[in-house]
Design an enzyme around this catalytic site. Structure first.
Site, PDB file in Angstrom:
ATOM      1  N   GLU A   6     -34.211 104.879 -45.364  1.00 43.96           N
ATOM      2  CA  GLU A   6     -35.666 105.076 -45.294  1.00 43.96           C
ATOM      3  C   GLU A   6     -36.370 103.833 -44.764  1.00 43.96           C
ATOM      4  O   GLU A   6     -36.153 102.724 -45.260  1.00 43.96           O
ATOM      5  CB  GLU A   6     -36.158 105.419 -46.715  1.00 43.96           C
ATOM      6  CG  GLU A   6     -37.614 105.833 -46.796  1.00 43.96           C
ATOM      7  CD  GLU A   6     -38.001 106.281 -48.214  1.00 43.96           C
ATOM      8  OE1 GLU A   6     -37.102 106.587 -49.020  1.00 43.96           O
ATOM      9  OE2 GLU A   6     -39.203 106.292 -48.505  1.00 43.96           O
TER      10      GLU A   6
ATOM     11  N   LYS B 288     -31.773 106.772 -55.001  1.00 47.42           N
ATOM     12  CA  LYS B 288     -32.252 105.976 -53.858  1.00 47.42           C
ATOM     13  C   LYS B 288     -32.331 104.529 -54.298  1.00 47.42           C
ATOM     14  O   LYS B 288     -32.932 104.226 -55.331  1.00 47.42           O
ATOM     15  CB  LYS B 288     -33.618 106.518 -53.429  1.00 47.42           C
ATOM     16  CG  LYS B 288     -34.492 105.565 -52.640  1.00 47.42           C
ATOM     17  CD  LYS B 288     -35.720 106.283 -52.115  1.00 47.42           C
ATOM     18  CE  LYS B 288     -36.966 105.423 -52.200  1.00 47.42           C
ATOM     19  NZ  LYS B 288     -38.175 106.144 -51.751  1.00 47.42           N
TER      20      LYS B 288
ATOM     21  N   GLY C 263     -42.918 109.137 -54.021  1.00 47.25           N
ATOM     22  CA  GLY C 263     -43.715 108.762 -55.189  1.00 47.25           C
ATOM     23  C   GLY C 263     -44.309 107.384 -54.990  1.00 47.25           C
ATOM     24  O   GLY C 263     -43.846 106.605 -54.152  1.00 47.25           O
TER      25      GLY C 263
ATOM     26  N   ASP D 263     -33.842 102.575 -49.285  1.00 48.08           N
ATOM     27  CA  ASP D 263     -35.210 102.442 -48.771  1.00 48.08           C
ATOM     28  C   ASP D 263     -35.521 100.963 -48.600  1.00 48.08           C
ATOM     29  O   ASP D 263     -35.564 100.201 -49.577  1.00 48.08           O
ATOM     30  CB  ASP D 263     -36.197 103.075 -49.761  1.00 48.08           C
ATOM     31  CG  ASP D 263     -37.643 103.078 -49.241  1.00 48.08           C
ATOM     32  OD1 ASP D 263     -37.891 102.560 -48.140  1.00 48.08           O
ATOM     33  OD2 ASP D 263     -38.516 103.603 -49.965  1.00 48.08           O
TER      34      ASP D 263
ATOM     35  N   SER E 291     -35.900 106.705 -57.517  1.00 48.65           N
ATOM     36  CA  SER E 291     -35.947 105.512 -56.695  1.00 48.65           C
ATOM     37  C   SER E 291     -35.712 104.336 -57.638  1.00 48.65           C
ATOM     38  O   SER E 291     -36.463 104.146 -58.591  1.00 48.65           O
ATOM     39  CB  SER E 291     -37.330 105.421 -56.041  1.00 48.65           C
ATOM     40  OG  SER E 291     -37.490 104.194 -55.381  1.00 48.65           O
TER      41      SER E 291
ATOM     42  N   LYS F   1     -33.573 100.767 -53.587  1.00 50.39           N
ATOM     43  CA  LYS F   1     -34.423  99.875 -52.814  1.00 50.39           C
ATOM     44  C   LYS F   1     -33.521  98.759 -52.289  1.00 50.39           C
ATOM     45  O   LYS F   1     -32.635  98.280 -53.014  1.00 50.39           O
ATOM     46  CB  LYS F   1     -35.521  99.295 -53.709  1.00 50.39           C
ATOM     47  CG  LYS F   1     -36.566 100.322 -54.084  1.00 50.39           C
ATOM     48  CD  LYS F   1     -37.362 100.732 -52.864  1.00 50.39           C
ATOM     49  CE  LYS F   1     -38.532 101.609 -53.250  1.00 50.39           C
ATOM     50  NZ  LYS F   1     -39.310 102.002 -52.059  1.00 50.39           N
TER      51      LYS F   1
ATOM     52  N   ASP G   5     -41.175 106.967 -43.839  1.00 54.38           N
ATOM     53  CA  ASP G   5     -42.166 107.041 -44.913  1.00 54.38           C
ATOM     54  C   ASP G   5     -43.457 106.425 -44.361  1.00 54.38           C
ATOM     55  O   ASP G   5     -44.321 107.135 -43.833  1.00 54.38           O
ATOM     56  CB  ASP G   5     -41.605 106.281 -46.142  1.00 54.38           C
ATOM     57  CG  ASP G   5     -42.591 106.134 -47.299  1.00 54.38           C
ATOM     58  OD1 ASP G   5     -43.758 106.514 -47.152  1.00 54.38           O
ATOM     59  OD2 ASP G   5     -42.199 105.609 -48.364  1.00 54.38           O
TER      60      ASP G   5
ATOM     61  N   LYS H 291     -45.807 111.750 -48.576  1.00 57.12           N
ATOM     62  CA  LYS H 291     -46.596 111.275 -49.712  1.00 57.12           C
ATOM     63  C   LYS H 291     -48.012 111.755 -49.458  1.00 57.12           C
ATOM     64  O   LYS H 291     -48.601 111.407 -48.424  1.00 57.12           O
ATOM     65  CB  LYS H 291     -46.576 109.746 -49.798  1.00 57.12           C
ATOM     66  CG  LYS H 291     -45.256 109.176 -50.290  1.00 57.12           C
ATOM     67  CD  LYS H 291     -45.268 107.669 -50.335  1.00 57.12           C
ATOM     68  CE  LYS H 291     -43.938 107.151 -50.840  1.00 57.12           C
ATOM     69  NZ  LYS H 291     -43.753 105.720 -50.527  1.00 57.12           N
TER      70      LYS H 291
HETATM   71  O1  OSB Z   1     -41.472 103.395 -50.468  1.00 58.36           O
HETATM   72  O2  OSB Z   1     -41.175 105.088 -51.713  1.00 58.36           O
HETATM   73  C1  OSB Z   1     -41.628 103.942 -51.544  1.00 58.36           C
HETATM   74  C2  OSB Z   1     -43.086 102.748 -54.867  1.00 58.36           C
HETATM   75  C3  OSB Z   1     -44.147 101.994 -54.425  1.00 58.36           C
HETATM   76  C4  OSB Z   1     -44.351 101.850 -53.081  1.00 58.36           C
HETATM   77  C5  OSB Z   1     -43.487 102.455 -52.168  1.00 58.36           C
HETATM   78  C6  OSB Z   1     -42.439 103.238 -52.598  1.00 58.36           C
HETATM   79  C7  OSB Z   1     -42.207 103.344 -53.972  1.00 58.36           C
HETATM   80  C8  OSB Z   1     -41.092 104.085 -54.532  1.00 58.36           C
HETATM   81  C9  OSB Z   1     -41.251 104.562 -55.941  1.00 58.36           C
HETATM   82  O3  OSB Z   1     -40.029 104.235 -53.987  1.00 58.36           O
HETATM   83  C10 OSB Z   1     -41.112 106.015 -56.073  1.00 58.36           C
HETATM   84  C11 OSB Z   1     -41.498 106.429 -57.437  1.00 58.36           C
HETATM   85  O4  OSB Z   1     -42.690 106.710 -57.688  1.00 58.36           O
HETATM   86  O5  OSB Z   1     -40.599 106.462 -58.283  1.00 58.36           O
HETATM   87 MG    MG Z   2     -40.366 104.597 -49.108  1.00 61.15          MG
END
Ligand code: OSB
Ligand code: MG
Length: 376
Positions: free
Chosen positions: A214, A162, A291, A189, A136, A164, A239, A263
């Site tokens: 996402e 992925k 994660g 995401d 991510s 953001k 999510d 998660k």
């Molecule tokens: O939406 O997946 C998410 C990190 C913090 C809060 C929300 C998210 C995330 C990530 C990080 O996408 C995933 C990672 O641990 O690398």
């Molecule tokens: Mg997410």
């Protein structure tokens, strides 16, 4: 049977090796609640994935600390329990606070695995020896910086990227990434950054052949995601919206998504994560493990969970070094050149917790024992 003699809470402060930006904010350091449970000479750890602020969900480290101290840990100590699967019933009276519950429950599963001398992955019902990994990538200071990050991660072998995204960091970015890498497995995401008025805008992303989009809309929504999914060939992945098995069933029935991110903290622990996994498997909906910028303790638990069969898509569980200059477990989590993590076969999580390192990072601690709470 297991009897939990004590629950130790700690807050550790750990700077991230690289800042992480999402549509809801920038994280440069983490304040993390760790729990350690003691039973009959054995000890096991759990990590609470709540953030410093209640921006991803209603929970924060501070709400998790108070509810663990005053409600959850007292329900766990001095109880005779069978194992991790006993926790949901113990915690049932407390509504919500799933991330706080998960930290304790996951520690109990870890303890149960140690006691039975089996790998945690096996205890959870896992069948995979290796798990496929994606990354991510947070919102970057510039498109050029993003291109560099993607190139590095692909070079390291990660199977899925992925991105953001948020309004202003979306269509143009996807276009540029697709121009350079037409064939990589790519997803985005939004962490709930869009609204119904943006649906036409989101539909424009169809041309980028994303594996999934996402959580584009509200964090607690099913209905409008279902409206959006009707307009898209691209799969929506939920999510934030999926808090438990019933939510997964509702989302699948309403066609709010075609993929689910599990998660373990968000759903309240391994028991519910397994329930979501089984419900999606029966209905042919693939899942992957999300994660939350975990330390090695939570990461090790994510690896064990990802060994279950329906975790068929690359998850967000990646190498320790992407987050920390030095992790709090040994060995650190590493990813092979093929973008895979090997599921440990040793007893418990298969990783050793580095108490010395944790001690050095600890800023507060508290012990909950039978009926009395003792400040450490
Ligand atoms: O939406 O997946 C998410 C990190 C913090 C809060 C929300 C998210 C995330 C990530 C990080 O996408 C995933 C990672 O641990 O690398
Ligand atoms: Mg997410």
């Amino acid at each position: 049977m297991l009897t939990i003699d004590a629950v130790h809470l700690r807050e550790i402060n750990m700077p991230l090796a690289f800042p992480f930006e999402t549509s809801f904010g920038l994280t440069t350091a983490r304040r993390i609640l760790l729990v350690e449970i003691e039973s009959d000479g054995l000890t096991a750890w759990g990590e609470c994935v709540a953030g410093e602020h209640p921006y991803f969900s209603e929970e924060s480290i501070d709400t998790a600390w108070i509810v663990t101290e005053t409600e959850l840990a007292p329900r766990l100590v001095a109880q005779e329990i069978v194992g991790g699967g006993s926790c949901p019933a113990l915690f049932k009276q407390v509504r919500g606070h799933r991330m706080a519950k998960a930290a304790l429950e996951n520690a109990v599963w870890d303890l149960e695995a140690q006691k039975k001398k089996v790998a945690l992955a096996e205890l959870l019902g896992g069948t995979r020896n290796v798990i496929p990994c994606g990354v991510s990538i947070g919102i970057q200071p510039s498109p050029a910086a993003l291109m560099d990050r993607i190139a590095e991660e692909l070079e390291a072998g990660y199977q899925r990227i992925k991105l953001k995204c948020k309004p202003g960091w979306d269509t143009k970015i996807f276009e540029e990434v697709r121009k350079r890498w037409p064939n990589i497995m790519l997803s985005c995401d939004a962490n709930s950054a869009y609204r119904v008025v943006d649906i036409d805008h989101i539909v424009e992303w169809e041309e980028f052949n994303l594996l999934m989009i996402e959580q584009p809309l509200w964090y607690d929504d099913f209905y409008f995601h279902s409206m959006l999914q009707k307009r898209l060939n691209t799969a929506i992945c939920l999510d934030e919206s999926i808090r438990n098995r019933r939510d997964a069933l509702a989302a699948i029935d309403m066609e709010s998504c075609r993929i689910i991110n599990i998660k373990v903290g968000r759903v309240g622990g391994f028991s519910e994560a397994i329930a979501v996994h089984n419900a999606t498997a029966e209905r042919g909906i693939p899942v992957w493990c999300g994660g939350m910028l975990e330390t090695g303790i939570g990461r090790a638990h994510n690896i064990a969970l990802s060994s279950l069969q329906n975790f068929s898509l690359p998850g967000d569980v990646s190498a320790s070094r992407r987050y920390w200059t030095e992790d709090i477990i040994e060995p650190e989590v590493t990813v092979s050149a093929k973008g895979e993590i090997y599921v440990p076969e040793g007893i418990g999580s298969g990783f050793t917790v580095r108490r010395d390192r944790i001690d050095a990072l600890t800023v507060r601690r508290l012990t909950v024992r039978t009926a009395v709470r003792v400040m450490a």
